[in-house]
Design an enzyme around this catalytic site. Structure first.
Site, PDB file in Angstrom:
ATOM      1  N   ALA A  11      43.531  25.501  38.940  1.00  0.00           N
ATOM      2  CA  ALA A  11      42.672  26.417  38.177  1.00  0.00           C
ATOM      3  C   ALA A  11      41.334  26.645  38.863  1.00  0.00           C
ATOM      4  O   ALA A  11      40.312  26.818  38.220  1.00  0.00           O
ATOM      5  CB  ALA A  11      42.446  25.859  36.762  1.00  0.00           C
ATOM      6  N   ARG A  17      40.527  40.250  40.700  1.00  0.00           N
ATOM      7  CA  ARG A  17      41.195  41.508  40.349  1.00  0.00           C
ATOM      8  C   ARG A  17      41.316  41.726  38.846  1.00  0.00           C
ATOM      9  O   ARG A  17      41.642  42.815  38.396  1.00  0.00           O
ATOM     10  CB  ARG A  17      42.577  41.559  41.005  1.00  0.00           C
ATOM     11  N   ASN A 392      25.153  39.633  -5.737  1.00  0.00           N
ATOM     12  CA  ASN A 392      25.080  38.188  -5.497  1.00  0.00           C
ATOM     13  C   ASN A 392      23.908  37.803  -4.615  1.00  0.00           C
ATOM     14  O   ASN A 392      23.631  36.631  -4.437  1.00  0.00           O
ATOM     15  CB  ASN A 392      26.392  37.689  -4.864  1.00  0.00           C
TER      16      ASN A 392
HETATM   17  C1  UD1 Z   1      51.130  31.340  45.836  1.00  0.00           C
HETATM   18  C2  UD1 Z   1      52.156  30.816  46.861  1.00  0.00           C
HETATM   19  C3  UD1 Z   1      53.290  31.822  47.016  1.00  0.00           C
HETATM   20  C4  UD1 Z   1      53.909  32.119  45.657  1.00  0.00           C
HETATM   21  C5  UD1 Z   1      52.845  32.562  44.662  1.00  0.00           C
HETATM   22  C6  UD1 Z   1      53.446  32.655  43.280  1.00  0.00           C
HETATM   23  C7  UD1 Z   1      50.825  29.489  48.449  1.00  0.00           C
HETATM   24  C8  UD1 Z   1      50.303  29.423  49.823  1.00  0.00           C
HETATM   25  N1  UD1 Z   1      51.517  30.592  48.116  1.00  0.00           N
HETATM   26  O1  UD1 Z   1      50.565  32.493  46.411  1.00  0.00           O
HETATM   27  O2  UD1 Z   1      54.276  31.331  47.885  1.00  0.00           O
HETATM   28  O3  UD1 Z   1      54.924  33.101  45.788  1.00  0.00           O
HETATM   29  O4  UD1 Z   1      51.765  31.610  44.597  1.00  0.00           O
HETATM   30  O5  UD1 Z   1      52.543  33.224  42.361  1.00  0.00           O
HETATM   31  O6  UD1 Z   1      50.661  28.557  47.692  1.00  0.00           O
HETATM   32  N2  UD1 Z   1      44.184  27.991  43.833  1.00  0.00           N
HETATM   33  C9  UD1 Z   1      43.280  26.966  43.872  1.00  0.00           C
HETATM   34  N3  UD1 Z   1      42.574  26.755  45.008  1.00  0.00           N
HETATM   35  C10 UD1 Z   1      42.754  27.490  46.134  1.00  0.00           C
HETATM   36  C11 UD1 Z   1      43.697  28.549  46.101  1.00  0.00           C
HETATM   37  C12 UD1 Z   1      44.404  28.758  44.935  1.00  0.00           C
HETATM   38  O7  UD1 Z   1      43.093  26.263  42.874  1.00  0.00           O
HETATM   39  O8  UD1 Z   1      42.081  27.220  47.131  1.00  0.00           O
HETATM   40  C13 UD1 Z   1      44.954  28.201  42.603  1.00  0.00           C
HETATM   41  C14 UD1 Z   1      44.710  29.565  41.998  1.00  0.00           C
HETATM   42  O9  UD1 Z   1      43.675  29.496  41.033  1.00  0.00           O
HETATM   43  C15 UD1 Z   1      46.046  29.863  41.330  1.00  0.00           C
HETATM   44  C16 UD1 Z   1      47.061  29.122  42.213  1.00  0.00           C
HETATM   45  O10 UD1 Z   1      46.319  28.159  42.940  1.00  0.00           O
HETATM   46  O11 UD1 Z   1      46.123  29.325  40.038  1.00  0.00           O
HETATM   47  C17 UD1 Z   1      47.809  30.040  43.171  1.00  0.00           C
HETATM   48  O12 UD1 Z   1      46.901  30.632  44.074  1.00  0.00           O
HETATM   49  P1  UD1 Z   1      46.986  32.126  44.544  1.00  0.00           P
HETATM   50  O13 UD1 Z   1      45.884  32.410  45.477  1.00  0.00           O
HETATM   51  O14 UD1 Z   1      47.161  33.019  43.371  1.00  0.00           O
HETATM   52  O15 UD1 Z   1      48.338  32.065  45.404  1.00  0.00           O
HETATM   53  P2  UD1 Z   1      49.256  33.264  45.829  1.00  0.00           P
HETATM   54  O16 UD1 Z   1      48.640  33.988  46.951  1.00  0.00           O
HETATM   55  O17 UD1 Z   1      49.621  34.046  44.632  1.00  0.00           O
END
Ligand code: UD1
Ligand code: CA
Length: 466
Positions: A11, A17, A392
């Site tokens: 989180a 976005r 009231n």
């Molecule tokens: C990630 C996966 C991808 C998958 C997708 C599914 C990786 C490298 N890729 O990509 O394979 O298909 O999720 O939705 O993991 N977060 C952190 N710290 C960070 C980066 C992210 O806490 O440094 C958390 C974000 O808040 C989020 C989650 O990790 O809850 C996923 O991160 P996000 O950047 O959305 O990953 P995707 O690019 O969607």
């Protein structure tokens, strides 16, 4: 001994976005926040499978807000702080650095804060597979016709690996099996492989997905229903997950005997309870800790929040209930407003354009038209005529009005509180009651009528003809 699991809720991300004035985990979803959903499902997962261990949220972006929200609701959830969002592997490192206890648990489960539809059922299936196949790690995957943005699953002879969209070749981008971001891992395994994850990729991020390898004992578990893994990255996806969650809620209620006239335009939040035989019309919003009994009717346009509607009661069209109670066989509406503390007894009738606040109305009371009742107690079977007002508020304080049972309050009357009207009383129409009335009394307080024959023409104005 029970299995031990460290559940990690990622989180730390920003969620730019979504364009909301809140960090992504605190984006609204139904009447909750996004992060409430994974935490709730983890609670169910732990208790269903008799797991021990703990839950940890990895926070980063606007961590004070996220932490304060979680602490206020889930005192058992721990925190790890990821200082810079360097990728999902870095987030997991922040978790393992937060406490040595995290290293001692049998398994580590990774779930994202932005996938609110994932349920305990998926988590339990992953646990079952990990145990039956005796493997080191399981990733939840699904098929997606339009896989843009997801990591692609490349299955090997033994295990599999994941290629992120940015790093994929054209051929790999055609693969439709994608990574959900949900993993169950042996802690020993993840600690060993997390060390080797680097940031040599197009994003320059530390990818957690790099811990899966073709020649290792890891499994990709492909779920047939991909929409449970839908992540919320923009407002369109937020609306989509809310639609899915609501449809699930409605399906459960329907299964339990609630009839919907048009469920695609019915908005019912998560914790609402509704009894069998109740009919819900479209364009209704039912939220919070609302409980609706059996065989009730909720007509179109009703908004009901944190309220109780008893068996066989009716909320007629365009009525609003908030923090209110409507007794058995009572009716409210159309166009009624029951504000906090309105407690309407069984068989009572509240009609159109009536507002009730912080008042107890006993069995069979009728307030049928155009009235305001606030800070009042009204006894059984009393009839309140049209256009009645409890005055009231004196500008500084609220005062109480008491009206006994079986009384009759004529139309266009008002009571100036504090005041008490007894049982079996009769208030003549258009009276202003400022003094208390004993049981059985009659009161009238209005100007005497004077009628002058033929005098009307003096007052009737006629328009001059052009
Ligand atoms: C990630 C996966 C991808 C998958 C997708 C599914 C990786 C490298 N890729 O990509 O394979 O298909 O999720 O939705 O993991 N977060 C952190 N710290 C960070 C980066 C992210 O806490 O440094 C958390 C974000 O808040 C989020 C989650 O990790 O809850 C996923 O991160 P996000 O950047 O959305 O990953 P995707 O690019 O969607
Ligand atoms: Ca994502």
């Amino acid at each position: 001994m029970n299995l031990t699991i460290g559940a990690v809720i990622l989180a730390a991300g920003e969620g730019k976005r979504l364009k909301l004035d809140a960090p992504k985990p605190l984006a609204p979803c139904l009447d909750k926040k996004l992060v409430d959903f994974p935490i709730r499902e983890l609670q169910k997962f732990f208790s269903r499978n008799k797991l021990e261990g703990f839950k940890t949220a990895v926070v980063g972006h606007q961590k004070e807000l996220v932490q304060a929200y979680i602490a206020g609701r889930y005192p058992d959830v721990k925190y790890a702080v990821q200082v810079k969002q360097l990728g999902t592997a870095d987030a997991l490192r922040a978790y393992f650095d937060s406490s040595i206890d995290t290293h001692k648990l049998d398994y580590t489960l990774v779930i994202c804060a932005d996938t609110p539809v994932v349920s305990e059922a998926e988590l339990t299936k992953m646990l079952e597979l990990l145990q039956s196949e005796k493997c080191d790690a399981v990733a939840a995957t699904f098929k997606e016709e339009n896989p843009k943005g997801y990591g692609r699953i490349i299955r090997g002879s033994k295990g599999f690996h994941i290629v992120e969209e940015k790093d994929a070749t054209d051929e790999q981008r055609k693969i439709t099996e994608v990574n959900s971001g949900l993993y169950l891992l042996k802690t020993e395994y993840v600690l060993e492989h997390l060390k080797d994850v680097d940031s040599n990729n197009k994003s320059g991020e530390f990818y957690l997905t790099d811990i899966f390898k073709d020649d290792l004992n890891v499994k990709a578990l492909c779920f047939p229903q991909g929409n449970v893994f839908l992540g919320v990255n923009n407002l369109e996806q937020l609306e989509m997950v809310e639609t899915i969650l609501r449809a699930q809620k409605i399906a459960d209620l329907r299964e339990a005997g609630v009839r919907f006239i048009d469920s695609s335009h019915t908005y019912i939040d998560d914790e609402v309870e509704i009894g069998a035989g109740t009919v819900i019309y479209p364009n209704t919003y039912i939220s919070g800790k609302t409980k609706i009994g059996k065989n009730a009717v909720i007509e179109m346009g009703a908004q009901i929040k944190d309220s109780i509607v008893a068996d066989n009661a009716k909320v007629l069209a365009y009525s609003i209930l908030e923090g209110a109670k409507l007794g058995e066989k009572a009716h409210a509406g159309p166009f009624a407003r029951l504000r906090p503390g309105a407690d309407i007894g069984p068989e009572a009738k509240i009609g159109n354009f009536v507002e009730i606040k912080k008042s107890v109305l006993d069995r069979g009371v009728k307030v049928s038209h155009l009235s305001y009742v606030g800070d009042a107690f009204i006894g059984e079977e009393t009839n309140i005529g049209c256009g009645f007002i409890t005055c009231n508020y004196d500008g500084a304080h609220k005062h109480i009005t008491r009206i006994g049972k079986n009384s009759f309050i004529g139309s266009d009357s008002q009571t100036v509180a504090p005041v008490e009207i007894g049982d079996d009383c009769f208030v003549a129409s258009s009276s202003t009651i400022t003094k208390s009335m004993p049981n059985g009394s009659f009161a009238i307080s209005r100007g005497q009528q004077t009628t002058k024959e033929g005098m009307a023409k003096k007052f009737i104005k006629t328009k001059e003809k052009k």
